[in-house]
Design an enzyme around this catalytic site. Structure first.
Site, short mmCIF file in Angstrom:
data_model
loop_
_atom_site.label_atom_id
_atom_site.label_comp_id
_atom_site.label_asym_id
_atom_site.label_seq_id
_atom_site.Cartn_x
_atom_site.Cartn_y
_atom_site.Cartn_z
N GLU A 51 9.78 0.97 -7.32
CA GLU A 51 10.88 0.08 -6.95
C GLU A 51 10.94 -1.18 -7.82
O GLU A 51 12.02 -1.70 -8.10
CB GLU A 51 10.77 -0.32 -5.48
CG GLU A 51 11.01 0.82 -4.51
CD GLU A 51 9.75 1.59 -4.14
OE1 GLU A 51 9.81 2.42 -3.21
OE2 GLU A 51 8.69 1.34 -4.78
N PHE A 113 6.97 1.76 12.16
CA PHE A 113 6.53 2.35 10.89
C PHE A 113 7.44 1.87 9.76
O PHE A 113 8.67 1.95 9.84
CB PHE A 113 6.57 3.87 10.98
CG PHE A 113 6.21 4.57 9.70
CD1 PHE A 113 4.92 4.49 9.19
CD2 PHE A 113 7.16 5.28 8.97
CE1 PHE A 113 4.57 5.12 8.00
CE2 PHE A 113 6.83 5.92 7.79
CZ PHE A 113 5.53 5.83 7.29
N GLN A 114 6.84 1.33 8.72
CA GLN A 114 7.53 0.82 7.53
C GLN A 114 8.55 -0.28 7.89
O GLN A 114 9.60 -0.39 7.25
CB GLN A 114 8.20 1.95 6.74
CG GLN A 114 7.18 2.86 6.06
CD GLN A 114 7.77 3.78 5.02
OE1 GLN A 114 8.94 4.15 5.07
NE2 GLN A 114 6.95 4.18 4.04
N LYS A 163 18.82 1.51 9.82
CA LYS A 163 19.12 2.92 9.59
C LYS A 163 20.23 3.43 10.51
O LYS A 163 21.09 4.22 10.09
CB LYS A 163 17.86 3.77 9.75
CG LYS A 163 18.11 5.24 9.39
CD LYS A 163 16.83 6.06 9.37
CE LYS A 163 17.15 7.51 8.96
NZ LYS A 163 15.92 8.34 8.88
N MET A 468 -2.23 -14.39 -24.59
CA MET A 468 -1.86 -15.79 -24.36
C MET A 468 -2.93 -16.49 -23.52
O MET A 468 -3.25 -17.66 -23.78
CB MET A 468 -0.50 -15.89 -23.68
CG MET A 468 0.01 -17.32 -23.57
SD MET A 468 0.32 -18.10 -25.17
CE MET A 468 2.02 -17.57 -25.47
#
Length: 555
Positions: A51, A113-114, A163, A468
């Protein structure tokens, strides 16, 4: 007509002219992906490997095209994986709409969940965000999100959709997209007169052209102002390309890694004209010693930036392009300038330089790329030494040519951004200049580039260290190299080939041109070039932390 929430979302995206979405599916967005499948002839979905890659690709697409970039992820970890990309876009004022799935409304707040509070998490790094719990509000929210992302100072907007909302059915009424309102021109004629008078009377003026110039499409106005009044021009890192890097008035970048000519000119100037820039700490360093002899003029669309870091004598807030047009009309034309002559002499005395020997130098690699592409490629970068070498040694001619994470400094940005840039601008050669440390972070997106047959080039400046950070440890920490050696034996050529890309190894200066030519000739396959450079090659000039920008280390 009656549609589900998922279908309404897709129809609203089509209304907004969205043709490409970057994302990764999951449970909370299954209804949306089902609607996307049915709309595949209208909207192209690019399945990234992660993602974060989707967010960076949407960002690169937006920067390269000027359109709003769109990315999508599921709830929970999918949504949180977007956060770094959203923050990157926020810091650099990139228009983006991030769409996330959320658990059903009946499960909100129950540690389902999630489930994660993504609107709470992203509140500080978005222009605005929404959680959609009612399908009746969905269409208006999507339309509003695109307006907010584009108008004024652009930035990312997040839409979190439960959802059950994507499954619910309601009436959908198509609408013609509204155009973003132009920023009101709150600058008075007296303020324009005072600013023009200051420019006309200035003996040692300098223009700082920032990223806001490219965003506003005001590069032609900056060019006209500079040429009419013979004012030297410098840029921020984000402003690279907003003024031609080949022009005689261009002095190079300003600040921590600015040219000696620029930093001396700023320090001796009597009028400092900042346009579309925010006076970052990397530009001003010690604020009390920044442009100590100069009056400060600041032209910007965001009133919150004016006077935030530096006291301003001539604040001009509003649409940059319109302000500059009014200002140019009142600025006197100059035919010659002792100040320009002095700066020309500094440019002759203090050019950017590097050792010309038989060692493979990163500066040389970038110079050869510039010559072979005739300065016409889109360059993305990761973050580190390679980023600055690219900024210094590739002469950018146009806006939207240099895509880099300036504000957040996101290692792992460039590969995803190059994918988005190439899909948005298929007519352009796209090269991602990377360090080996940055490349490791999101190298999985090579699979995405291979899958979609994108002939992007990834040039790894491989010094086997975090370059760096090591440079700072060398210069400012007495050579204590703590955790900066990343020589883990990774074979990047073999890695590229494992993904299905072309791998090229370069170890000598005489191999550089052949490698670039082979890579640039690729039609549908990404190319990874592993340039083996010395771990102690450093970026110069550099201003030590807390010093005045005129107190730079040259070598």
């Amino acid at each position: 007509m009656k549609l589900t929430g998922a279908q309404i979302l897709i129809e609203c995206l089509k209304e907004q002219g969205v043709d490409t979405i970057f994302g990764f599916p999951g449970g909370a967005v299954l209804n949306i992906y089902d609607a996307l499948f049915k709309a595949k002839d209208d909207i192209r979905h690019i399945l990234t490997s992660h993602e974060q890659g989707a967010a960076h690709a949407a960002d690169g697409y937006a920067r390269a095209t000027g359109k709003v970039g769109v990315c999508i992820a599921t709830s929970g970890p999918g949504a949180t994986n977007l956060v770094t990309g959203i923050a990157t876009a926020y810091m650099d004022s990139v228009p983006m709409v991030a769409i996330t799935g959320q658990v059903p409304t009946t499960l909100l707040g129950k540690d389902s969940f999630q489930e994660v509070d993504i609107t709470g998490i992203t509140m500080p790094i978005t222009k605005h965000n929404y959680i959609v719990k009612d399908v009746e509000r969905l269409a208006d929210i999507v339309r509003e999100a695109f307006i907010i992302a584009k108008e004024g100072r652009p930035g990312p907007v997040l839409i979190d959709i439960c959802k059950d909302v994507t499954a619910a059915v309601t009436e959908y009424v198509p609408k013609v997209p509204k155009k973003p309102e132009e920023a009101s021109l709150g600058v008075t004629e007296d303020e324009i007169d005072a600013a023009a008078d200051a420019i006309n009377k200035a003996k040692r003026p300098i223009i700082l052209s920032g990223g806001g110039v490219s965003i506003a499409g005001a590069n032609e106005e900056v060019f006209e102002l500079a040429n009419k009044a013979l004012i030297p021009v410098t840029t921020t890192l984000m402003g690279i390309g907003s003024f031609p890097g080949t022009h005689e008035l261009f002095t190079g970048m300003v600040g921590m890694h600015g040219t000696k000519t620029t930093n001396m000119a700023v320090s001796e100037s009597d009028l400092f004209i900042a346009i579309g820039a925010r006076f970052s700490d990397r530009v001003i360093s010690d604020v009390n010693r920044f442009a100590p002899n100069a009056k400060i003029m600041h032209i910007d669309i965001d009133p919150a930036e004016v006077g935030k870091n530096v006291a301003v004598d001539y604040p001009l807030v509003g649409n940059i392009k319109k302000i500059l047009k009014r200002l140019i009309a009142k600025v006197e034309k100059k035919e010659q300038s002792d100040w320009k002559n002095k700066i020309d002499e500094w440019k002759r005395l203090y050019p950017l330089k590097y050792p010309k020997d038989d060692v493979l130098r990163p500066n040389y690699i970038v110079e050869r790329l510039y010559e072979l592409t005739k300065g016409d490629a889109i360059i993305t970068t990761e973050v580190g030494q390679h980023q600055i070498w690219a900024a210094q040694f590739y002469k950018f001619k146009s806006p939207r040519q240099f895509l880099s994470s300036g504000g957040l400094g996101t290692m792992g940005y460039g590969l995803g951004a190059s994918i988005g840039a190439k899909l948005g601008r298929p007519d352009k050669k796209v090269i991602n200049i990377a360090g080996d440390g940055s490349f490791r972070m999101n190298c999985n997106e090579l699979a995405t580039a291979v899958e979609y047959k994108l002939p992007i080039i990834i040039a790894i400046f491989n010094n086997h260290v975090l370059g760096m950070v090591r440079q700072w440890q060398n210069l400012f920490y007495d050579g204590r190299y703590s955790s900066t050696n990343i020589d883990r034996g990774t074979n990047f050529v073999a890695l590229a080939e494992a993904y299905g890309a072309i791998g090229i190894d370069v170890r000598k200066p005489e191999e550089v041109d052949e490698a670039w030519k082979k890579a640039l000739a690729s039609k549908d396959t990404p190319v990874v070039i592993n340039f083996e450079i010395d771990k102690d090659d450093k970026v110069f000039p550099i201003v030590p932390p807390g010093a005045a920008i005129s107190d730079l280390i040259e070598e």
